[in-house]
Enzyme design. Structure first.
Site: not given
Lengths: 396, 371
Positions: A366-368
């Site tokens: 999850d690139h967040r």
């Protein structure tokens, strides 16, 4: 007026047939209006049916003991009386509207049948429920869903379209939950996937040794076990990967425990049970945990508890002979590792091209909350252990 | 503790047709004394007519012309006797079996079969005849009747002493007395002292459930806890039914509140044409009640007092047969229901939403060519 047919009316509420119990008149006999013609027995009662006409009995259309459907002729009476009532005649002509009660229309619609194509059998040309069901049987799923030469349909449920070219299956239970989880995850967490090709030869040797080890006699040792252990060790070195994005609170939740999810294909569909507190388990305990999880999934006894609160997941797509893919995160998790098929491939080893046991690893994150650097080192760590399991001694 | 089953049952005509007013209470006696032979013949005529219409309707159902029929065979005295006690201003609420009441209110029997043929939901102008349309929900109309009677209280249409005072006569059965909403109706009737008489035709069977299975005490006593007085009468005795109902209605009109009249009678026919009573009751019971035929009892009495002889009885019978045939012909001539009627009878006056739906239907009909 001429010869009239007296058809069996519905003598109760919603009855469909009756058995002739006794005739009270015979051919040639004169009858008057309301004179009892016949006694019939229905599912509900024994009833006497009176004559609608005054006239002479021409013929009986059924014998004692016969089962007569509602709407079928019982007796023919020559009724000269002008006041005799007209019998219901079938509706003919293509421009007449189709006669069917709303529930029957609804049934036809549900079955994908155009009521206009159904042959009516009801009084006055009404399409009955039975007519619709009969039309449905003509194109039963068993007949249509099978490919030519197959004995049985490959689909066990669903509704075959009227033209036989497709089957609609309602989305239920596991399939629905899977769809919801995938949509939630795919459209909230921006996914990035990184890949690594790994020489697994030493891991496969370890697997072989452990299988012969007496301590592991009660456990099933598989390459997945070592992959799981490798991921746990990588998480230990980079605990930020074992986290969750709380959008509502605008916080990141870092977990101090690892509930290791293993994606499992079961008879009921895709499930992701997890091994609780996997970070505390020895390799032997982890092997037992994996064994229990797999057995439960196979038996279809995976519990809701087992599927709750996963923190990071492995999907073993190698069992399908697949090299790699871009897995979608389990909702609420920050990373998922795809483990591809292990196959001998030409590999540069010690300066020589040699056949080695090679696999592909893919890590989606999850690139967040996970940057490319973090995702990459986690995957790299996993790969290092699989390349040389002894590295685990250094890191554990 | 024991309550027992002992309440007096008013009987004016014994099964042999002999009249004795000895058991009548003063209020009942006053009404009995108003009856002339002409009144009795009128009652008898309606009872015979009811029976003929009932038999014809049953035959129509067996021929497939009616969807269903609920026979009132055996209950003619209870229905016609009690309905004879209605004043013109009174309002009757029948259940779905009160064909005798409907005929006594001067309604064309052809109107009754409309409901059972599925042509419409009622068949007659309830307000014009002061007789509500049939209600198929068991006991549902008892609330309507009490509500109507409460309206009479609230608008001062009872207890004024004027001839415009009105009362409500609601017909229900032993089965309906076991319904929760009927208990509510009794509560409201008593609380408002509404001018309503609950005429309970205890015909022995709630479809296949015998009365004794759900009523451990006579229905005439059911009102005690509600402070509603009750009276039990021989339901196959038209005069007893008349006398008790007339007295109760007079009290109601005078503002003295509700009452229960329990008419003990017998449903000689199946519950409806879809029922087979031989599955749950024995033939001996039916034979026993056949000897108490209410029409035959009144006829014996009329012959005994010389009000009816062979020729006039035959004439009344023939006239009843004619009424039945007219009803049959009218029934067979009924066309299919018109969709427009569905919209026309929702509200008394024009209603915006119904008008919109009616217009939508009309345009759909044009585009789909539906009937």
């Amino acid at each position: 007026m001429g010869v009239q047919a007296f058809v069996l009316p519905d003598p109760g509420e919603g009855l469909t047939q009756a058995v002739i119990a006794a005739w009270r008149v015979a051919p040639g006999e004169d009858v008057t209006v309301n004179q009892v013609l016949v006694e019939v027995e229905t599912a509900k009662s024994l009833v006497e049916l009176p004559s609608p006409w005054t006239g002479k009995v021409v013929a009986l259309a059924a014998a004692v003991g016969d089962t007569v459907p509602v709407g079928a002729p019982l007796i023919h009476i020559d009724a000269p009386d002008d006041a005799a009532l007209p019998t219901a005649t079938g509706v003919d002509g293509a421009h007449k509207p189709v006669l069917a009660k709303p529930p029957v229309r609804a049934l036809a619609k549900h079955l994908g049948i155009d009521v206009a194509t159904v042959r009516p059998s009801g009084p006055g040309g009404i399409v009955t429920r039975e007519d619709v069901l009969a039309a449905n049987v003509e194109q039963s799923p068993g007949h249509l869903a099978a490919y030519p030469g197959d004995d049985a349909p490959w689909l066990t449920g669903g509704t075959v379209a009227r033209d036989g070219r497709s089957t609609r299956v309602p989305v239920r239970s596991v399939r629905r939950r899977t769809a919801e989880a995938m949509v939630t995850s795919a459209f909230t967490a921006p996914h990035v996937t990184v890949f690594r090709t790994v020489d697994m030869t030493r891991t496969m040797e370890l697997v072989k040794r452990l299988r012969e080890d007496r301590e592991f006699a009660d456990a099933r040792v598989t390459p997945l076990l070592i992959v799981a252990k490798a991921l746990l060790l990588a998480v230990r070195r980079h605990p930020e990967i074992n986290a969750s994005w709380d959008d509502e609170a605008q916080e990141i939740i870092y977990k101090h425990y690892v509930n290791l999810g293993i994606a499992a294909q079961t008879a009921r569909g895709l499930m992701v049970p997890n091994i609780k507190d996997a970070h505390r388990l020895t390799l032997h305990e982890l092997a037992l945990g994996l064994g229990e999880l797999t057995a439960a999934a196979r038996a279809g006894s995976t519990t809701a508890h087992a599927m709750a609160d996963g923190t990071i997941t492995i999907t073993n797509i190698g069992v399908f002979g697949i090299d790699t893919g871009t897995p979608i995160l389990s909702p609420g998790e920050a990373a998922i590792l795809a483990f591809g098929a292990v196959e001998p491939r030409p590999w540069v080893h010690g300066g020589q091209v040699e056949p080695r046991d090679v696999t592909e690893l893919a890590l989606s994150f999850d690139h967040r909350l996970v940057d490319g650097a973090l995702g990459s080192v986690v995957l790299s760590d996993v790969a290092r252990i699989l390349t040389d399991p002894a590295q685990g001694l250094v890191w554990s | 503790m024991s309550l027992g089953d002992h309440v007096p049952t008013l009987q004016v005509l014994d099964p042999g047709g002999q009249r004795t007013d000895a058991g009548a209470l003063p209020g009942e006696l006053r009404h009995l004394r108003t009856l002339t032979p002409a009144h009795l013949i009128a009652m008898y005529r309606i009872m015979v007519r009811t029976r003929a219409v009932d038999a014809e309707a049953t035959a129509l159902q067996r021929r497939g012309e009616l969807g269903l029929w609920a026979s009132c065979l055996g209950q003619e005295a209870a229905q016609v006797g009690s309905a004879h006690a209605l004043a013109p201003a009174d309002y009757a609420f029948p259940s779905y079996r009160e064909h005798g009441v409907v005929l006594a209110r001067g309604i064309d029997p052809a109107a009754i079969v409309r409901l059972f043929r599925g042509v419409d939901h009622g068949g007659w102008d309830a307000a014009a005849h002061r007789c509500h349309t049939y209600t198929l929900v068991v006991g549902g109309h008892v609330l309507h009747a009490v509500g109507y009677a409460m309206g009479a209280v609230l608008t001062g249409r009872d207890g004024t002493g004027a001839p415009t005072d009105e009362a409500v006569l609601v017909y229900l059965g032993d089965g309906a007395m076991a319904q929760g909403h009927v208990a509510e109706a009794l509560v409201f009737a008593a609380s408002y002292q509404a001018p309503v008489v609950f005429f309970v035709q205890n015909n022995g069977w709630a479809i296949s459930t015998p009365t004794r299975a759900h009523a451990r005490a006579p229905f005439a006593r059911r009102g005690e806890g509600f402070a509603i007085p009750g009276r039990r009468v021989d339901g196959n005795d038209a005069l007893a039914c008349f006398a008790a109902t007339a007295a109760a209605l007079a009290d109601a009109r005078a503002g003295r509140g509700p009452a229960i009249v329990e008419a003990v009678t017998y449903r000689m026919a199946p519950h409806t044409t879809a029922d087979d009573p031989t599955r749950y009751r024995d033939a001996a019971e039916e034979r026993r009640w056949a000897t108490r035929d209410p029409v035959a009892r009144l006829e014996k009495h009329l012959r005994g007092i010389g009000a009816v002889d062979d020729s006039s009885a035959a004439q009344i019978g023939a006239e009843a047969a004619e009424v039945a045939i007219r009803m049959r012909d009218a029934c067979l001539a009924l066309g299919p229901p018109q969709m427009e009627d569905l919209f026309a009878r929702v509200y008394a006056t024009e209603h915006q939403q119904v008008s919109a739906e009616s217009a939508a239907w009309a345009s759909r009909r044009v585009s789909h060519g539906a009937r």
